[in-house]
Design an enzyme around this catalytic site. Structure first.
Site, PDB file in Angstrom:
ATOM      1  N   TRP A  40       0.875  -1.176   0.000  1.00  0.00           N
ATOM      2  CA  TRP A  40       0.000   0.000   0.000  1.00  0.00           C
ATOM      3  C   TRP A  40       0.908   1.220   0.000  1.00  0.00           C
ATOM      4  O   TRP A  40       1.635   1.449   0.980  1.00  0.00           O
ATOM      5  CB  TRP A  40      -0.864  -0.057   1.271  1.00  0.00           C
ATOM      6  N   GLY A  43      -0.643   7.274   1.661  1.00  0.00           N
ATOM      7  CA  GLY A  43      -0.470   8.723   1.777  1.00  0.00           C
ATOM      8  C   GLY A  43      -0.070   9.119   3.188  1.00  0.00           C
ATOM      9  O   GLY A  43       0.748  10.027   3.382  1.00  0.00           O
ATOM     10  N   PHE A  44      -0.626   8.425   4.155  1.00  0.00           N
ATOM     11  CA  PHE A  44      -0.287   8.723   5.552  1.00  0.00           C
ATOM     12  C   PHE A  44       1.187   8.425   5.819  1.00  0.00           C
ATOM     13  O   PHE A  44       1.914   9.233   6.403  1.00  0.00           O
ATOM     14  CB  PHE A  44      -1.189   7.911   6.494  1.00  0.00           C
ATOM     15  N   ASP A  54      -0.906  14.370   6.998  1.00  0.00           N
ATOM     16  CA  ASP A  54      -1.536  13.724   5.835  1.00  0.00           C
ATOM     17  C   ASP A  54      -2.761  14.561   5.458  1.00  0.00           C
ATOM     18  O   ASP A  54      -3.890  14.192   5.738  1.00  0.00           O
ATOM     19  CB  ASP A  54      -1.929  12.295   6.239  1.00  0.00           C
ATOM     20  N   ARG A 155     -13.227   4.718  -2.620  1.00  0.00           N
ATOM     21  CA  ARG A 155     -13.241   4.708  -1.147  1.00  0.00           C
ATOM     22  C   ARG A 155     -14.250   5.726  -0.649  1.00  0.00           C
ATOM     23  O   ARG A 155     -14.181   6.897  -1.023  1.00  0.00           O
ATOM     24  CB  ARG A 155     -11.836   5.062  -0.667  1.00  0.00           C
ATOM     25  N   HIS A 186     -14.112   2.798   4.917  1.00  0.00           N
ATOM     26  CA  HIS A 186     -13.204   3.091   6.027  1.00  0.00           C
ATOM     27  C   HIS A 186     -14.012   3.436   7.272  1.00  0.00           C
ATOM     28  O   HIS A 186     -15.127   3.961   7.167  1.00  0.00           O
ATOM     29  CB  HIS A 186     -12.261   4.246   5.646  1.00  0.00           C
TER      30      HIS A 186
HETATM   31  C1  SPV Z   1      -3.301   5.797   4.412  1.00  0.00           C
HETATM   32  O1  SPV Z   1      -2.597   4.882   4.858  1.00  0.00           O
HETATM   33  O2  SPV Z   1      -2.830   6.806   3.898  1.00  0.00           O
HETATM   34  C2  SPV Z   1      -4.766   5.675   4.449  1.00  0.00           C
HETATM   35  C3  SPV Z   1      -5.366   4.888   5.528  1.00  0.00           C
HETATM   36  O3  SPV Z   1      -5.413   6.280   3.630  1.00  0.00           O
HETATM   37  S1  SPV Z   1      -5.739   5.994   6.793  1.00  0.00           S
HETATM   38  O4  SPV Z   1      -4.541   6.676   7.211  1.00  0.00           O
HETATM   39  O5  SPV Z   1      -6.344   5.195   7.877  1.00  0.00           O
HETATM   40  O6  SPV Z   1      -6.748   6.947   6.294  1.00  0.00           O
HETATM   41 MG    MG Z   2      -4.366   7.826   2.772  1.00  0.00          MG
END
Ligand code: SPV
Ligand code: MG
Length: 290
Positions: A40, A43-44, A54, A155, A186
């Site tokens: 994955w 973005g975070f 983020d 999403r 989510h």
């Molecule tokens: C990420 O990992 O960037 C996500 C998941 O989008 S969350 O941080 O839980 O939104």
């Molecule tokens: Mg994200």
């Protein structure tokens, strides 16, 4: 077989495909070694690695180049977290071409307003796009992809925004109708109840994706028992593991006034050489350096 085709086949054939967040090629390699089905490009994690919130602060180029570098470093597929798609439907078309061109197997696009705020932040700004506008973004994404195996995952943040089950289900159904290959639902609830309720009410063929960060008690066996969830994403465990390890080691070095005590507690440099591909480079040197 392309990585996108391989990911599609996994989602079709496996009871559950497990994907884990990474933030650079080294963490992606460790995820591959551990046996995950995919990476994955979070973005975070990327934002945290850059030391910023983020909140749509890192540019598409910053995210894309790290996603590309991770993809180049592993054989498993990469699922790109493109947040809101970096703008409107036209920006989304550009985003699809760029990420698909960089070798991504799939991308996840969320129905929040740009600039977004991160989902798990207590009191975060969670404003959703009008459904029609997001349908347009999905249709644009589907039209822009060149490889039909490249997955467009929609999403919805309806539960994150506190809008309830009916809004979440309604949005997810509209997104499936607009051509999404899977729907990510989510939740920031600390129990899996609202996800279990959502999945129980889902009557479409479109597979569901979940990110159980807030409700870690839900195991893969539990998720498989829900049947309609075909992909689980572990969103931020690599960056949290790094913070845990660095706090411990850095703190110990300062406390001890030297590296003498941590030396035996961390991997030897030879392990890092291995992860960098040094043995392969040495074999190539033998063959080609003349
Ligand atoms: C990420 O990992 O960037 C996500 C998941 O989008 S969350 O941080 O839980 O939104
Ligand atoms: Mg994200």
């Amino acid at each position: 077989m392309s990585k996108a085709a391989r990911l599609r086949a996994k989602i079709r054939d496996k009871p559950l495909t497990h994907i884990i967040g990474a933030h650079n090629p080294l963490s992606a390699r460790l995820a591959e070694e551990a046996g995950f089905d995919g990476i994955w490009a979070s973005g975070f994690e990327l934002s945290a690695a850059y030391g910023v919130p983020d909140a749509s602060l890192i540019s598409m180029t910053e995210h894309l180049e790290m996603a590309r570098a991770m993809n180049d470093a592993v054989d498993i597929p990469v699922v790109a977290d493109v947040d809101t798609g970096y703008g409107n439907a036209i920006n989304v078309m550009h985003t699809v071409r760029k990420y698909e061109g960089a070798g991504m197997a799939a991308m996840v696009i969320e129905d929040k307003v740009f600039p977004k705020d991160t989902s798990l932040l207590a009191g975060g700004r969670q404003e959703l796009l009008a459904i029609e506008e997001f349908e347009g973004k999905l249709a644009a994404a589907v039209a822009a992809r060149r490889d039909p195996d490249f997955m467009i995952i929609a999403r919805t943040e309806a539960l994150i925004a506190g809008l309830g089950q009916a809004e979440a289900k309604g949005r997810a159904e509209r997104y499936a109708d607009a051509g999404a290959d899977a729907v990510l639902i989510h939740s920031k609830s600390e129990t899996p109840d609202e996800i279990v309720e959502f999945v129980g009410a889902w009557a479409r063929e479109t597979p569901i994706v979940i990110v159980p960060t807030a409700y870690p008690q839900l195991t893969e066996a539990d998720i498989m028992a829900l049947e309609k969830v075909k992909m689980v994403i572990y969103g931020n465990h690599a960056i949290r593991a790094v913070v845990t390890a660095l706090e411990k080691v850095f703190g110990r070095i300062r406390k001890d006034g030297g590296i003498h005590n941590v030396h035996g507690t961390i991997v030897p440099v030879t392990r890092v050489f291995e992860l960098q591909g040094v043995p392969g480079m040495k074999a190539d040197e033998k063959k080609y350096l003349r």
